[in-house]
Scaffold this motif. Structure first.
Motif, mmCIF file in Angstrom:
data_model
loop_
_atom_site.group_PDB
_atom_site.id
_atom_site.type_symbol
_atom_site.label_atom_id
_atom_site.label_comp_id
_atom_site.label_asym_id
_atom_site.label_seq_id
_atom_site.Cartn_x
_atom_site.Cartn_y
_atom_site.Cartn_z
ATOM 1 N N SER A 277 -13.696 -5.807 -2.063
ATOM 2 C CA SER A 277 -13.531 -4.427 -2.510
ATOM 3 C C SER A 277 -12.441 -4.372 -3.561
ATOM 4 N N THR A 278 -12.572 -3.464 -4.520
ATOM 5 C CA THR A 278 -11.573 -3.344 -5.590
ATOM 6 C C THR A 278 -10.374 -2.496 -5.168
ATOM 7 N N TYR A 279 -10.458 -1.828 -4.013
ATOM 8 C CA TYR A 279 -9.334 -1.002 -3.560
ATOM 9 C C TYR A 279 -9.441 -0.779 -2.057
ATOM 10 N N ILE A 280 -8.357 -0.301 -1.498
ATOM 11 C CA ILE A 280 -8.355 0.137 -0.106
ATOM 12 C C ILE A 280 -8.068 1.637 -0.099
ATOM 13 N N LYS A 281 -8.802 2.367 0.705
ATOM 14 C CA LYS A 281 -8.654 3.819 0.764
ATOM 15 C C LYS A 281 -7.709 4.191 1.909
ATOM 16 N N ILE A 282 -6.614 4.872 1.565
ATOM 17 C CA ILE A 282 -5.634 5.330 2.550
ATOM 18 C C ILE A 282 -5.874 6.810 2.814
ATOM 19 N N GLU A 283 -6.123 7.168 4.056
ATOM 20 C CA GLU A 283 -6.323 8.570 4.435
ATOM 21 C C GLU A 283 -5.253 8.967 5.451
ATOM 22 N N LEU A 284 -4.412 9.952 5.093
ATOM 23 C CA LEU A 284 -3.313 10.396 5.932
ATOM 24 C C LEU A 284 -3.597 11.785 6.495
ATOM 25 N N ASP A 285 -2.894 12.120 7.570
ATOM 26 C CA ASP A 285 -3.052 13.412 8.236
ATOM 27 C C ASP A 285 -2.661 14.530 7.281
ATOM 28 N N ASN A 286 -3.579 15.481 7.034
ATOM 29 C CA ASN A 286 -3.302 16.526 6.051
ATOM 30 C C ASN A 286 -2.430 17.661 6.582
ATOM 31 N N GLN A 287 -1.889 17.523 7.796
ATOM 32 C CA GLN A 287 -0.968 18.555 8.295
ATOM 33 C C GLN A 287 0.423 18.412 7.671
ATOM 34 N N TYR A 288 0.680 17.279 6.996
ATOM 35 C CA TYR A 288 1.965 17.049 6.356
ATOM 36 C C TYR A 288 1.804 17.023 4.840
ATOM 37 N N ALA A 289 2.934 17.150 4.165
ATOM 38 C CA ALA A 289 2.976 16.932 2.719
ATOM 39 C C ALA A 289 3.517 15.528 2.474
ATOM 40 N N TYR A 290 3.124 14.937 1.347
ATOM 41 C CA TYR A 290 3.509 13.557 1.056
ATOM 42 C C TYR A 290 4.019 13.438 -0.371
ATOM 43 N N SER B 228 -2.846 13.295 0.408
ATOM 44 C CA SER B 228 -3.066 12.633 1.693
ATOM 45 C C SER B 228 -4.114 11.528 1.601
ATOM 46 N N ILE B 229 -4.824 11.452 0.474
ATOM 47 C CA ILE B 229 -5.830 10.406 0.267
ATOM 48 C C ILE B 229 -5.453 9.616 -0.987
ATOM 49 N N LYS B 230 -5.431 8.294 -0.847
ATOM 50 C CA LYS B 230 -5.004 7.461 -1.961
ATOM 51 C C LYS B 230 -5.840 6.185 -1.998
ATOM 52 N N ASN B 231 -6.303 5.793 -3.174
ATOM 53 C CA ASN B 231 -6.988 4.515 -3.368
ATOM 54 C C ASN B 231 -6.009 3.524 -3.987
ATOM 55 N N ILE B 232 -5.683 2.472 -3.237
ATOM 56 C CA ILE B 232 -4.709 1.487 -3.695
ATOM 57 C C ILE B 232 -5.450 0.204 -4.039
ATOM 58 N N GLU B 233 -5.200 -0.307 -5.243
ATOM 59 C CA GLU B 233 -6.012 -1.394 -5.787
ATOM 60 C C GLU B 233 -5.378 -2.775 -5.637
ATOM 61 N N ARG B 234 -4.119 -2.843 -5.260
ATOM 62 C CA ARG B 234 -3.477 -4.162 -5.156
ATOM 63 C C ARG B 234 -2.502 -4.189 -3.996
#
Length: 318
Positions: free
Chosen positions: A174-187, A197-203
């Protein structure tokens, strides 16, 4: 002859008059931060002044002492000037009521030299560490002043990162990993200076993030991304010690630790290595072994923290 005695008496008569002395009633010395009250038995109306500024027209003027000053009271029949001395070194405050996030510490300092300090838990330190919520009271005695202040600390829970702090993916799959965090908080992501709360990290790497709750408590965390693929080994089935392919060289990728043992067909151990850069040259005791089939046992560990074993045969050709 009988003589009649004579009695003498002296009487002094005077009267006493009591008159009320008109004046201002006030304390001449107070502590800074103390409540002060000026009153008078003059006839109203009253006008209380300081630095030619009208402070009040009430019969009683009440305020919190801040600094030494001279005051004037004007009434229809008099003008009275008087001074108030305020002890400047006897003042402190714990500040406004506030909150404390769990596992954090609030430090309160009573900056009064030579003062006798006493907190409601019995502590006598001027530097006080608050580590939990509650109602705190402190008294400081100095220069004849006894000063007390209170503060209410509300304890709030910190947010929790609803995600494993270490995550793994395989960049060859896969070219990235998808990070999904709890949307009850701010980041807030430190590396990209943005939120979400959702981030695609490539490395792979360490990604610092701040997690912020609605109660204003926050925590700093680091998400560790590892590029980890399943280890793969390619093993030749034959080699020629005296020829071009003169080494038995198993090769692989994504391997962290590696060991190999060579046995004869009768189970005799001929070669042992724990370094992938060292391979079998077909020799035993500095002599090339006879042509034939030999057994190998390879143990290896991948970066995915899993351990594998491979058994097989290789043909030695002369």
């Amino acid at each position: 002859m009988w003589v009649n005695p004579v009695s003498w008496a002296y009487y002094f008569i005077d009267d006493v008059s009591v008159y009320e002395q008109k004046s201002v009633i006030f304390p001449d010395t107070v502590c800074k931060g103390e409540s002060v009250q000026f009153t008078s038995n003059y006839s109203d109306p009253f006008s209380w002044y300081h630095n030619n500024i009208l402070l009040s027209t009430d019969s009683i003027y009440q305020f919190i002492a801040d600094k030494s000053a001279t005051y004037i009271l004007k009434t229809p029949n008099s003008i009275d000037t008087f001074s108030l001395f305020v002890k400047q070194d006897a003042s402190f405050t714990l500040g406004n009521d506030t909150f404390l996030c769990s596992s954090d510490t609030i430090v309160k300092n009573i900056p009064l030299n030579h003062a006798i300090i006493k907190w409601n838990d019995g502590s006598t330190d001027s530097l006080y560490y608050i580590k939990k919520g509650g109602y705190y009271i402190v008294t400081a005695s100095i220069s004849g002043c006894h000063l007390t202040d209170t503060i209410l600390i509300e304890e709030k829970a910190k947010p929790s990162l609803n995600f494993l702090s270490k995550s793994e993916f395989c960049s060859s799959d896969s070219t990235y990993i998808k990070i999904e965090l709890d949307n009850q908080y701010a980041y807030y992501w430190q590396y990209s200076k943005d939120s979400g709360s959702i981030k695609n990290i490539e490395r792979k790497g360490n990604y610092p993030i701040t997690v912020i709750a609605n109660n204003k408590c926050y925590m700093n965390e680091t998400i560790q991304i590892q590029d980890i693929c399943t280890p793969i080994i390619w093993i030749p089935n034959a080699f020629v010690p005296s020829g071009v392919n003169n080494l038995f060289i198993p090769t692989g990728i994504n391997i962290k630790e590696y060991s190999m043992t060579i046995y004869s067909r009768w189970g005799e151990q001929l070669f042992v290595m724990n370094d992938a850069h060292v391979q079998w040259d077909g020799k035993y005791k500095d002599e090339i072994c006879n042509e034939g089939i030999y057994l190998y046992l390879i143990n290896y560990t991948g970066y995915n923290h899993k351990t594998y074993s491979l058994k097989g045969v290789v043909e030695l050709i002369r």
